[in-house]
Design a protein around this motif. Structure first.
Motif, PDB file in Angstrom:
ATOM      1  N   SER A 368      30.474  44.690  36.632  1.00 21.94           N
ATOM      2  CA  SER A 368      31.029  44.718  38.584  1.00 21.94           C
ATOM      3  C   SER A 368      30.054  44.617  39.209  1.00 21.94           C
ATOM      4  CB  SER A 368      31.403  45.959  37.898  1.00 21.94           C
ATOM      5  OG  SER A 368      31.848  46.823  37.100  1.00 21.94           O
ATOM      6  N   LEU A 371      30.474  40.514  39.418  1.00 20.20           N
ATOM      7  CA  LEU A 371      32.126  40.276  40.153  1.00 20.20           C
ATOM      8  C   LEU A 371      32.314  40.093  41.163  1.00 20.20           C
ATOM      9  CD1 LEU A 371      35.061  39.970  39.334  1.00 20.20           C
ATOM     10  CD2 LEU A 371      35.533  42.254  39.054  1.00 20.20           C
ATOM     11  N   LEU A 409      31.484  33.744  38.510  1.00 17.13           N
ATOM     12  CA  LEU A 409      33.051  34.535  38.116  1.00 17.13           C
ATOM     13  C   LEU A 409      32.777  34.428  36.380  1.00 17.13           C
ATOM     14  CD1 LEU A 409      34.952  34.085  41.107  1.00 17.13           C
ATOM     15  CD2 LEU A 409      33.974  36.106  40.090  1.00 17.13           C
ATOM     16  N   VAL A 412      31.083  36.830  34.121  1.00 21.63           N
ATOM     17  CA  VAL A 412      31.544  38.037  33.883  1.00 21.63           C
ATOM     18  C   VAL A 412      32.561  37.579  33.140  1.00 21.63           C
ATOM     19  CG1 VAL A 412      33.355  39.132  35.083  1.00 21.63           C
ATOM     20  CG2 VAL A 412      30.551  38.630  36.123  1.00 21.63           C
ATOM     21  N   CYS A 427      34.483  47.620  33.174  1.00 21.64           N
ATOM     22  CA  CYS A 427      36.107  47.143  33.837  1.00 21.64           C
ATOM     23  C   CYS A 427      37.494  48.323  34.020  1.00 21.64           C
ATOM     24  CB  CYS A 427      36.978  46.354  32.547  1.00 21.64           C
ATOM     25  SG  CYS A 427      38.264  44.888  33.439  1.00 21.64           S
TER      26      CYS A 427
END
Length: 474
Positions: A368, A371, A409, A412, A427
């Motif tokens: 998290s 992200l 990204l 992730v 998620c």
């Protein structure tokens, strides 16, 4: 005279964080538990000594890119709040609320629990050596340390900042007590642990995202000045200076520290060690066996202090923006600290310390965190496009935010394959914020809910002696 008295009595967050304190905040937040627990995670997921050193340097370079992006965002957007306010101002209210939701329920409590557990483990290590400290004792001491930092941040911004400055010096001292003996051993020819340092047979590419998570956790903290932007003295000058100097200092320190570790400890030693710094001292300099663990524990204490100091500002700004209960935008009438926001983390961190494990918590919250950091730097690109007329006093080349965003990204996305269980939980935590946003933020609350919220806020306001921050006009 009357105007001076009004200025003295006005209730708002003062500009008390100078360049030295900003530098101390960054050093104190970055150099903490990470460099003392992450070497095991980086080595385990990169495979060999050589690749682990490459990962450490790459994480440092990536952190510098991120710090430069945040330095520009800090000169473009003049509000405190860090990731939250940058996402809100550039990408809109939904992504910013999802970050806030994940930050409160996953990222920050798990991160604080990891640092707290490292604090407890290293503080107790000298008392139980050569055996491992009992887990219940570690958790108890971890919680006591965290509660002490909570109390300090509820009491005084000035004293918490002064403590951060003092602990930053102790952190650097702890690193030097590892680096100097390690370099002496290296100079004496202890290089056997660096043989076959880049053995490709030990490299597992699909585990590399987890190695980067461990490495980036050790560097995390380079964004902390963005959380206290409104409290910084001369932020347009001090933010870029503080982040550049502090990140370079930490990169050099971390690389030398890891070389020192591998000079004294083999791959098996690092992977088997519950506390790498203690194992290093046992091998390289036994006369410091009782000193280094205490210094490492104090380093973790400084990281906890920096984390609370900055996260409370996120909740403070979020409630001011209407995405969090208004109580958490209030500050104490005498202490001028955001008391409700500071105390909100108490139950969640307590729960995670009691039930959590360091490495599972690390993977859980890293998904998290990175992200949303990637989304924040994407927001910088969007902000430049939307506001070409805005002249920022500090500007980085476009390839810096573009490359940083892509790497974040991509890492992730790859981590979902590397650790599907913990990443899926993270998620799910992010996605669970969607219905909350549409029910409580996007839709208007009923008059009955508003009256209930006002009643509870008023009662807690009287209990905690907090008031809304006044608008500063002088």
């Amino acid at each position: 005279m009357g105007k001076d008295k009004k200025k003295e009595e006005a209730v708002f967050l003062r500009k008390k964080i100078t360049l030295l304190r900003a530098f101390s905040l960054l050093i104190g937040s970055m150099v903490g538990s990470g460099i003392f627990i992450s070497p095991k995670g980086v080595l385990k997921n990169s495979g060999t000594v050589g690749f682990s050193l490459v990962v450490w340097f790459a994480c440092g370079l990536l952190s510098m890119f991120g710090a430069l992006c945040y330095a520009e965002l800090g000169t473009r957007i003049t509000k405190s709040g860090g990731h939250y306010i940058y996402i809100l101002e550039t990408l809109g209210p939904l992504p910013s609320f999802l970050f806030l939701w994940a930050e409160f329920f996953a990222i920050r409590p798990a991160n604080s629990a990891v640092v707290s557990l490292a604090f407890g483990r290293y503080l107790l290590e000298p008392f139980f050596a050569p055996c491992a400290a009992p887990v219940p004792a570690v958790k108890l001491v971890s919680l006591l340390g965290y509660y002490a930092v909570l109390t300090l941040n509820s009491w005084s911004v000035t004293w918490s900042a002064r403590l951060q400055t003092a602990l930053s010096i102790i952190k650097l001292l702890a690193l030097m007590l590892i680096i100097v003996p390690g370099m002496m051993l290296l100079a004496q020819g202890h290089t056997k642990n660096f043989q076959d340092a880049f053995d490709r047979q030990s490299l597992v590419p699909d585990k590399l995202p987890l190695a980067f998570y461990a490495g980036m956790f050790a560097y995390s903290g380079w964004f902390q000045t963005s959380f206290v932007r409104e409290e910084l003295v001369r932020p347009e000058r001090n933010i870029p200076l503080a982040v550049i100097v502090s990140v370079i200092t930490v990169i050099v320190g971390y690389m030398l520290t890891n070389v020192s570790y591998y000079t004294a400890l083999g791959t098996e030693d690092v992977l088997a060690s519950p506390a790498v710094a203690v194992s290093f001292v046992q091998q390289a300099c036994t006369n410091l066996i009782s000193v280094v663990p205490v210094l490492v524990a104090l380093s973790c204490f400084g990281t906890m202090n920096g984390g609370i100091l900055t996260f409370s500002r996120t909740l403070f700004v979020a409630s001011r923006e209407g995405q969090w209960p208004p109580l958490f935008s209030m500050i104490h009438i005498r202490r001028h600290t955001p008391l409700p926001a500071v105390m909100l983390m108490f139950p969640l961190v307590t729960a995670m310390v009691c039930i959590g494990d360091i490495y599972h918590l690390l993977n859980f919250f890293s998904f998290s965190r990175w992200l949303f950091i990637g989304l924040a730097t994407l927001g910088l690109i969007v902000h430049r496009y939307r506001h070409p007329e805005l002249q920022s006093p500090f500007k980085v080349p476009l390839f810096v935010p573009v490359s940083f965003t892509i790497i974040c990204l991509f890492t992730v996305a790859m981590s979902i394959y590397s650790d599907p269980v913990n990443i899926s939980i993270g998620c799910t935590m992010v996605l669970s914020g969607f219905p909350v946003y549409y029910l409580l933020i996007h839709r208007k609350m009923s008059n009955r809910c508003h009256r209930l919220l006002y009643y509870l806020t008023h009662k807690l306001q009287l209990l905690l002696e907090v008031v809304q921050q006044e608008i500063k006009t002088y």
